[in-house]
Scaffold this active site. Structure first.
Site, mmCIF file in Angstrom:
data_model
loop_
_atom_site.group_PDB
_atom_site.id
_atom_site.type_symbol
_atom_site.label_atom_id
_atom_site.label_comp_id
_atom_site.label_asym_id
_atom_site.label_seq_id
_atom_site.Cartn_x
_atom_site.Cartn_y
_atom_site.Cartn_z
ATOM 1 N N GLU A 1 0.838 -1.217 0.000
ATOM 2 C CA GLU A 1 0.000 0.000 0.000
ATOM 3 C C GLU A 1 0.867 1.258 0.000
ATOM 4 O OE1 GLU A 1 -2.216 -0.293 3.629
ATOM 5 O OE2 GLU A 1 -3.405 -2.001 2.975
ATOM 6 N N ARG B 1 3.415 7.624 -0.458
ATOM 7 C CA ARG B 1 4.471 8.614 -0.648
ATOM 8 C C ARG B 1 5.497 8.199 -1.703
ATOM 9 N NH1 ARG B 1 5.854 11.843 3.821
ATOM 10 N NH2 ARG B 1 4.943 10.185 5.082
ATOM 11 N N ARG C 1 2.811 20.178 6.007
ATOM 12 C CA ARG C 1 3.830 19.256 6.542
ATOM 13 C C ARG C 1 4.918 19.954 7.368
ATOM 14 N NH1 ARG C 1 6.870 16.116 4.352
ATOM 15 N NH2 ARG C 1 6.378 14.325 5.642
ATOM 16 N N TYR D 1 4.911 18.670 11.148
ATOM 17 C CA TYR D 1 5.939 17.680 11.503
ATOM 18 C C TYR D 1 7.345 18.285 11.519
ATOM 19 C CZ TYR D 1 2.194 14.949 9.234
ATOM 20 O OH TYR D 1 0.996 14.445 8.832
ATOM 21 N N CYS E 1 -1.772 33.699 10.010
ATOM 22 C CA CYS E 1 -1.511 34.297 11.329
ATOM 23 C C CYS E 1 -1.179 33.221 12.350
ATOM 24 C CB CYS E 1 -2.715 35.103 11.781
ATOM 25 S SG CYS E 1 -3.076 36.408 10.633
HETATM 26 N N1 LLP Z 1 -1.569 2.105 4.407
HETATM 27 C C1 LLP Z 1 -2.076 2.619 5.546
HETATM 28 C C2 LLP Z 1 -2.983 1.799 6.353
HETATM 29 C C3 LLP Z 1 -1.741 3.925 5.950
HETATM 30 O O1 LLP Z 1 -2.249 4.410 7.083
HETATM 31 C C4 LLP Z 1 -0.877 4.693 5.139
HETATM 32 C C5 LLP Z 1 -0.507 6.061 5.528
HETATM 33 C C6 LLP Z 1 -0.372 4.120 3.951
HETATM 34 C C7 LLP Z 1 -0.738 2.832 3.632
HETATM 35 C C8 LLP Z 1 0.559 4.864 3.033
HETATM 36 O O2 LLP Z 1 1.759 5.141 3.647
HETATM 37 P P1 LLP Z 1 2.999 5.755 2.826
HETATM 38 O O3 LLP Z 1 3.466 4.710 1.847
HETATM 39 O O4 LLP Z 1 2.530 6.958 2.143
HETATM 40 O O5 LLP Z 1 4.001 6.027 3.873
HETATM 41 N N2 LLP Z 1 0.534 13.019 6.497
HETATM 42 C C9 LLP Z 1 1.767 12.317 6.809
HETATM 43 C C10 LLP Z 1 1.708 10.858 6.414
HETATM 44 C C11 LLP Z 1 0.539 10.096 7.001
HETATM 45 C C12 LLP Z 1 0.500 8.649 6.561
HETATM 46 C C13 LLP Z 1 -0.767 7.987 6.991
HETATM 47 N N3 LLP Z 1 -0.922 6.628 6.593
HETATM 48 C C14 LLP Z 1 2.928 13.061 6.150
HETATM 49 O O6 LLP Z 1 2.706 14.096 5.530
HETATM 50 O O7 LLP Z 1 4.069 12.637 6.286
#
Ligand code: LLP
Length: 421
Positions: free
Chosen positions: A281, A284, A321, A325, A351
């Site tokens: 899954e 990013r 972001r 973070y 603001c």
């Molecule tokens: N599968 C599940 C169950 C997830 O919760 C997520 C991401 C992914 C797959 C995808 O993960 P990736 O491959 O993108 O790491 N807003 C945060 C990231 C939150 C990720 C939430 N879950 C940021 O900007 O870094």
């Protein structure tokens, strides 16, 4: 030359004196599209997707792109054309997947806190797998499925208490996090429901966090999940897949990070112990590098202690972001003025003192009306936008094969006020 991980295609590079996306001038795009605007490279998405697909070529796998990273319809459709399936995290994302013509069986439905309405919709649609987050949720799915005269295909998301060594806000597999069921309870949860009408257990699921840049937590998670799958096989379950979730990080700071090939090399030996297909899954790693947020400098100022600010027409409402973070994004001027580099604080117009993209960033001279591009924002950029301070959501543009199209028009104040009395 803008460098990053040398193996990764970098869509935003200078052409002559000015920055371009896949060779298309950014200036020419924003002359029409305005600022702030998200600009994406279709080529970068294709290359990133293929890198993951190729890395797992020697093992039966299905890539379910995580829609939460970026679910603008044109991007979701592009991924479908590449053979991707999807991971949806809400009823809204399931509907977006359907709108982009994904078949229900190509959708996995994940997410803590699925509502009854969402579960009813997912069961009726016949999504490929619902990844349940608790024993109670499994029982609610079973009752809904029986009520509809259907059998829901389910997996249980396990929480293995593994530290992904990422940012605490995006760690999901620690026992202090709200996600999944404790690994040690998972087998009993499956066993107790093996004969439950309305449920068919088709897999096991894990997702320990995001922006993971070391192999050890990912390998450890795969090992834990595969061990559970083998125990469940002993218990008489016939599983169709193990779902490793997402999490593969990208090189925001230009330092090499683990590649899809490194990741596949680390987890494939574990997967072979079970010998059943893997579901991935990634979010990013598929879209992160593809996008830039292009904004205009609207003010500059210098304080007596020498601190210099460049204020942009984009802020935390367009890209949260850094504020949320403290995350790092490369920022480059679209056209570079001659002169020595110096330290700038690159900030937004909101603001809030946290509305800062970068502090003490070495930049060439900046002037009002200059354009800058904030890089690596294809994932978790536009999707996390808000209307705070009544800022309007930016336009989005996709560059493909030398031309560009608007894939989301800029929001208008009328769009926003249409919801209000
Ligand atoms: N599968 C599940 C169950 C997830 O919760 C997520 C991401 C992914 C797959 C995808 O993960 P990736 O491959 O993108 O790491 N807003 C945060 C990231 C939150 C990720 C939430 N879950 C940021 O900007 O870094």
């Amino acid at each position: 030359m803008i460098t990053c991980d040398s193996l990764v295609y970098q869509p935003f590079q200078p052409t002559g004196d000015v920055l371009a996306c896949d060779g298309v001038s950014i200036q020419s795009i924003v002359e029409h599209a305005g600022t702030p605007t998200y600009i994406y490279s279709a080529r970068a998405i294709r290359e990133s997707y293929r890198a993951i697909d190729d890395a797992f070529a020697s093992y039966p796998h299905a890539i379910h792109y995580a829609l939460k990273a970026n679910s603008t319809l044109a991007i979701v459709r592009l991924l479908r054309s590449l053979g991707s399936r999807v991971d949806a995290n809400s009823g809204g994302e399931i509907r977006v997947a359907e709108r982009a013509s994904f078949a229900p069986q190509d959708i996995v439905f994940t997410g803590v806190g699925k509502t009854r309405d969402e579960l009813e919709y997912a069961v009726a649609a016949g999504v490929g797998t619902i990844n349940a987050e608790s024993a109670g949720e499994l029982d609610r799915i079973a009752a809904i499925a029986r009520g509809q005269g259907r059998v829901a295909r389910v997996a249980v998301r396990v929480n293995p208490d593994i530290d992904p060594k990422s940012h605490p806000h995006i760690s999901t597999g620690l026992k202090t996090n709200k996600f999944g069921v404790p690994l040690q309870e998972a087998r009993a949860i499956y066993r107790a429901r093996r004969e439950t009408n309305g449920l068919r257990f088709v897999g096991v699921h894990i997702h320990i966090g995001s922006q993971i840049t070391t192999l050890e937590p990912l390998t450890h998670a795969a090992e834990s999940l595969v061990s559970l799958a083998l125990e469940l096989r002993d218990d008489g379950f016939t599983l169709e897949h193990v779902d490793l979730g997402g999490g593969l990080g990208i090189a925001y700071e230009g330092r090499p990070t683990i590649s899809p090939a490194d990741y596949a090399g680390a987890v494939t030996p574990e997967l072979r112990r079970a010998g059943i297909p893997v579901v991935l899954e990634p979010g990013r790693a598929v879209v992160g590098y593809s996008g830039a947020l292009v904004a205009r400098v609207v003010d500059t100022k210098c304080f007596p202690d020498g601190r210099k600010f460049a204020v942009l027409d984009a802020g935390m409402g367009e890209l949260i972001r850094p504020a949320l973070y403290g995350s790092f994004h490369r920022i480059v001027p679209v056209a570079v003025h001659a002169g020595a580099e110096s330290a700038w604080d690159i900030v937004g117009p909101i603001c809030e003192s946290s509305d800062v993209f970068a502090r003490d960033r070495m930049m060439p001279p900046l002037e009002v009306d200059d354009l800058v591009a904030i890089l690596d924002v294809g994932a978790y950029g536009s999707v996390m936008g808000s209307n705070y301070n009544r800022h309007l959501l930016p336009a989005e543009v996709l560059v493909d094969e030398g031309t560009w199209t608007t894939i989301r028009r800029r929001q208008t104040l009328e769009d926003v006020l249409a919801l209000e009395t």
